[in-house]
Scaffold this motif. Structure first.
Motif, PDB file in Angstrom:
ATOM      1  N   UNK A 107       0.826  -1.211   0.000  1.00  0.00           N
ATOM      2  CA  UNK A 107       0.000   0.000   0.000  1.00  0.00           C
ATOM      3  C   UNK A 107       0.863   1.265   0.000  1.00  0.00           C
ATOM      4  N   UNK A 108       0.460   2.235  -0.781  1.00  0.00           N
ATOM      5  CA  UNK A 108       1.191   3.500  -0.823  1.00  0.00           C
ATOM      6  C   UNK A 108       2.485   3.456  -1.609  1.00  0.00           C
ATOM      7  N   UNK A 109       2.654   2.456  -2.477  1.00  0.00           N
ATOM      8  CA  UNK A 109       3.856   2.379  -3.316  1.00  0.00           C
ATOM      9  C   UNK A 109       3.671   3.272  -4.531  1.00  0.00           C
ATOM     10  N   UNK A 110       4.478   4.309  -4.611  1.00  0.00           N
ATOM     11  CA  UNK A 110       4.280   5.301  -5.675  1.00  0.00           C
ATOM     12  C   UNK A 110       4.937   4.902  -6.989  1.00  0.00           C
ATOM     13  N   UNK A 111       5.940   4.019  -6.939  1.00  0.00           N
ATOM     14  CA  UNK A 111       6.677   3.700  -8.154  1.00  0.00           C
ATOM     15  C   UNK A 111       5.834   2.892  -9.128  1.00  0.00           C
ATOM     16  N   UNK A 112       5.785   3.365 -10.357  1.00  0.00           N
ATOM     17  CA  UNK A 112       5.108   2.625 -11.415  1.00  0.00           C
ATOM     18  C   UNK A 112       6.039   1.567 -11.979  1.00  0.00           C
ATOM     19  N   UNK A 113       5.458   0.530 -12.576  1.00  0.00           N
ATOM     20  CA  UNK A 113       6.237  -0.401 -13.399  1.00  0.00           C
ATOM     21  C   UNK A 113       6.408   0.268 -14.752  1.00  0.00           C
ATOM     22  N   UNK A 114       7.638   0.596 -15.163  1.00  0.00           N
ATOM     23  CA  UNK A 114       7.823   1.367 -16.394  1.00  0.00           C
ATOM     24  C   UNK A 114       7.317   0.614 -17.622  1.00  0.00           C
ATOM     25  N   UNK A 115       6.953   1.361 -18.658  1.00  0.00           N
ATOM     26  CA  UNK A 115       6.572   0.743 -19.926  1.00  0.00           C
ATOM     27  C   UNK A 115       7.762  -0.046 -20.476  1.00  0.00           C
ATOM     28  N   UNK A 116       7.508  -1.283 -20.883  1.00  0.00           N
ATOM     29  CA  UNK A 116       8.578  -2.115 -21.438  1.00  0.00           C
ATOM     30  C   UNK A 116       7.983  -3.314 -22.165  1.00  0.00           C
ATOM     31  N   UNK A 117       8.766  -3.925 -23.021  1.00  0.00           N
ATOM     32  CA  UNK A 117       8.466  -5.237 -23.575  1.00  0.00           C
ATOM     33  C   UNK A 117       9.343  -6.246 -22.831  1.00  0.00           C
ATOM     34  N   UNK A 118       8.816  -7.428 -22.553  1.00  0.00           N
ATOM     35  CA  UNK A 118       9.639  -8.444 -21.897  1.00  0.00           C
ATOM     36  C   UNK A 118      10.670  -9.042 -22.854  1.00  0.00           C
ATOM     37  N   UNK A 119      10.270  -9.225 -24.102  1.00  0.00           N
ATOM     38  CA  UNK A 119      11.102  -9.948 -25.058  1.00  0.00           C
ATOM     39  C   UNK A 119      12.551  -9.501 -25.141  1.00  0.00           C
ATOM     40  N   UNK A 120      12.833  -8.180 -25.236  1.00  0.00           N
ATOM     41  CA  UNK A 120      14.228  -7.748 -25.380  1.00  0.00           C
ATOM     42  C   UNK A 120      15.119  -8.059 -24.180  1.00  0.00           C
ATOM     43  N   UNK A 121      14.526  -8.315 -23.011  1.00  0.00           N
ATOM     44  CA  UNK A 121      15.319  -8.715 -21.839  1.00  0.00           C
ATOM     45  C   UNK A 121      15.685 -10.200 -21.907  1.00  0.00           C
TER      46      UNK A 121
END
Length: 270
Positions: A107-121
């Motif tokens: 609760x109260x976690x301000x950080x977003x999961x950034x936009x990304x594609x999984x494939x390139x990782x």
């Protein structure tokens, strides 16, 4: 004949948009997955991160590649409907496990999961890929967001490190910069979800998630599976997950002792 949980429209939507919602895919396994997440957080693996970023509040825990040591995850992977559903979505006769991933926003976690594609990782190349993202708590604002059709973009998006925003490896022109889907008017698909629902998306589908500003936890379990055309490929730098010592060569199918086949159409038909 598709799996009873799927309609032909679901399969066509997944192929066209790179993302589709499967209601109740893990509904019978929510408590087992919650227990697995608790075990994972109590004893994190070597890749665990709390994603602490300056100026942000809360805790965003993530960890992956733990299914071989957490019995609840192994049981769900082998007994749920996920593999059969994945086979029909991908149009594949066989399904292999790639890895699992746990993502918890307190609760109260301000950080977003950034936009990304999984494939390139990943060190996986191929069209027959699917990732299931399943919340273990009711979600609306902190749900997964996917850009429809992004799995068909001609270039991959440059993978970045979530905390530092630095490129995961040097870009020599083969990657496009991370876009801003809202500013660029892209079609973003997101769903209000109940525990055990699952978003299915292609490894190349651009996705992200907002922070969790609610007063409830947002636990999610992801399962990454691959199909017949998936092959090992080399990237310009280390991959995530790295799987050190895998000894595979480009163009090779992923080794079945590390990435087991958990479903085949032939056996399912017998």
């Amino acid at each position: 004949m598709s799996h009873p949980m799927l309609t032909q429209e679901d399969i066509e939507t997944f192929q066209r948009d790179g993302v589709v919602l499967i209601r109740g895919l893990f509904a019978d396994h929510v408590e087992a997955l919650r227990a697995g997440v608790a075990a994972n957080m109590a004893a994190p693996g070597p890749y665990a991160s709390e994603n602490r970023k300056e100026g942000h509040t809360g805790l965003f825990f993530d960890d992956y590649c733990n299914w071989t040591r957490i019995p609840e995850f192994a049981e769900v992977i082998r007994t749920s409907k996920a593999a059969a559903v994945a086979a029909d979505l991908m149009g594949s006769d066989n399904v292999q496990v790639f890895h699992d991933h746990v993502l918890v926003k307190e609760p109260g976690t301000s950080m977003a999961t950034p936009w990304h594609q999984d494939g390139p990782y990943y060190f996986v190349q191929g069209q027959q890929t699917v990732s299931f993202w399943s919340p273990l708590d009711e979600v609306s604002e902190a749900s997964l967001r996917c850009v429809a059709g992004s799995h068909r973009w001609p270039k991959d998006v440059l993978p970045t490190r979530w905390v530092s925003d630095e490129g995961f490896f040097a870009d020599e022109g083969q990657y496009m910069p991370v876009p801003d889907p809202e500013a660029e008017g892209m079609r973003i698909v997101e769903y209000a979800m109940q525990p055990g629902d699952a978003v299915a998306f292609n490894y190349r589908t651009l996705h992200g998630a907002r922070g969790n500003t609610s007063n409830a936890r947002r636990r999610a379990f992801s399962l990454r599976l691959i199909g017949d055309d998936a092959r090992y490929t080399e990237r310009p730098g280390p991959t995530s997950p790295p799987f050190p010592g895998h000894d595979m060569i480009p163009g090779q199918k992923l080794r079945k002792d590390w990435f087991p086949v958990i479903w085949t159409r032939r056996e399912a038909a017998e």
